[in-house]
Enzyme design. Sequence first.
Site, short mmCIF file in Angstrom:
data_model
loop_
_atom_site.label_atom_id
_atom_site.label_comp_id
_atom_site.label_asym_id
_atom_site.label_seq_id
_atom_site.Cartn_x
_atom_site.Cartn_y
_atom_site.Cartn_z
N THR A 196 1.99 -14.34 -50.99
CA THR A 196 1.67 -14.92 -52.28
C THR A 196 2.94 -15.52 -52.87
OG1 THR A 196 -0.07 -13.35 -52.74
CG2 THR A 196 1.05 -14.27 -54.65
N ARG A 224 -13.67 -10.12 -53.28
CA ARG A 224 -12.48 -9.29 -53.57
C ARG A 224 -11.43 -10.11 -54.32
NH1 ARG A 224 -6.71 -9.59 -52.50
NH2 ARG A 224 -5.92 -7.46 -52.44
N VAL A 225 -10.88 -9.50 -55.35
CA VAL A 225 -9.79 -10.13 -56.09
C VAL A 225 -8.61 -9.17 -56.10
CG1 VAL A 225 -9.06 -10.92 -58.38
CG2 VAL A 225 -11.34 -11.52 -57.53
N ASP A 227 -4.24 -8.59 -57.08
CA ASP A 227 -3.41 -8.54 -58.29
C ASP A 227 -2.99 -9.91 -58.81
OD1 ASP A 227 -1.94 -8.80 -55.88
OD2 ASP A 227 -0.09 -8.38 -56.97
N THR A 247 4.03 -9.25 -55.00
CA THR A 247 3.45 -9.71 -53.75
C THR A 247 3.12 -8.48 -52.92
OG1 THR A 247 3.88 -11.07 -51.80
CG2 THR A 247 5.79 -10.01 -52.78
#
Length: 336
Positions: A196, A224-225, A227, A247
Amino acid sequence: MFNRRKFVKLSAAGASLSVLSKQVLANALPSVPTATGFPIVISTWNFGIAANQEAWKTLSAGGRALDAVEAGVKIPEADITNHTVGRSGYPDRDGHVTLDACIMDENGNCGAVAAMEHIAHPISVARLVMEKTPHVMLVGEGATQFAVEQGFKKEKLLQADSEKAWKEWLKKAEYKPVINIENSKGLPGNQYNHDTIGMLALDAKGNISGACTTSGMAFKMHGRVGDSPIIGAGLYVDNEVGGATSTGVGEEVIRNVGSFLVVELMRQGLSPEAACKEAVQRIIKKKPETAKQIQVGFLAINKKGEYGAYAIQKGFSYAVCDKNKQDLLIDGKSFY
Ligand code: SD4
């Protein structure tokens, strides 16, 4: 706000700082903050170098940190060789590319999109959620609908090579999402799950903004999500104090409200690195066995332009760009 010297002095005098553990104090003392003043931009992983250079164009011209971070993270979002952010991200286990992003400015304004399909630049949609709606977050079809209304092109994001990787994964994984898939592919921090981009910038006026964008965990469950689009988890900015981003395995970051925690620890006087270290230690302390198998890294900057990072595992790097150097890549310290 109290500064580090006052913090150490108060602690030495036995002042009661109930929210800080002894461990936090121990971490705070030996940490040497790096400072190069501002403007400055920092971001996660090695692709942060190119992203920072883009952000630097805005910062070096006296522009706003918010514009810098948006422009910066759009570089990996657009990169078709990048399978962890933006248009070429790996899909979920049902073959959908679903993107997550959030952005936060120096006034505490923020916007986010999560599980958004078909739009290549989620960070820009997140910014428009912040600027043009009364809301903070739009998800799924509603986010895509809003993006299209705002003039974004709806397109197929799943690239041929991502589709191939997904089909390979399906054969071996039997459709089970594996949270630490990276361990089967070598070092934690590899291309599958831990890339990320989180970016923090401090502009010439001393204002801080941040952005975070990702395609999330490769082959995750549909819906799904992680952070990354959650303010306080994947990103947090408080212009009085500093900013932080994360990350790695988002579930653990959410459980600990990681980026908010890092900023609050800096508010209490810790250096960016010491604050990141304490946040990492919270995750390890709560789930020591899980923590051995996963990667989480935090990156932070304070109002003075001091920055630092800390991760659970080796392999986390971050990029720094300021007036002295435009392409610095630093190996973050780690617990293991
Ligand atoms: C998530 N934190 O969705 C993200 C994944 C990632 O580097 O790769 N972070 O949980």
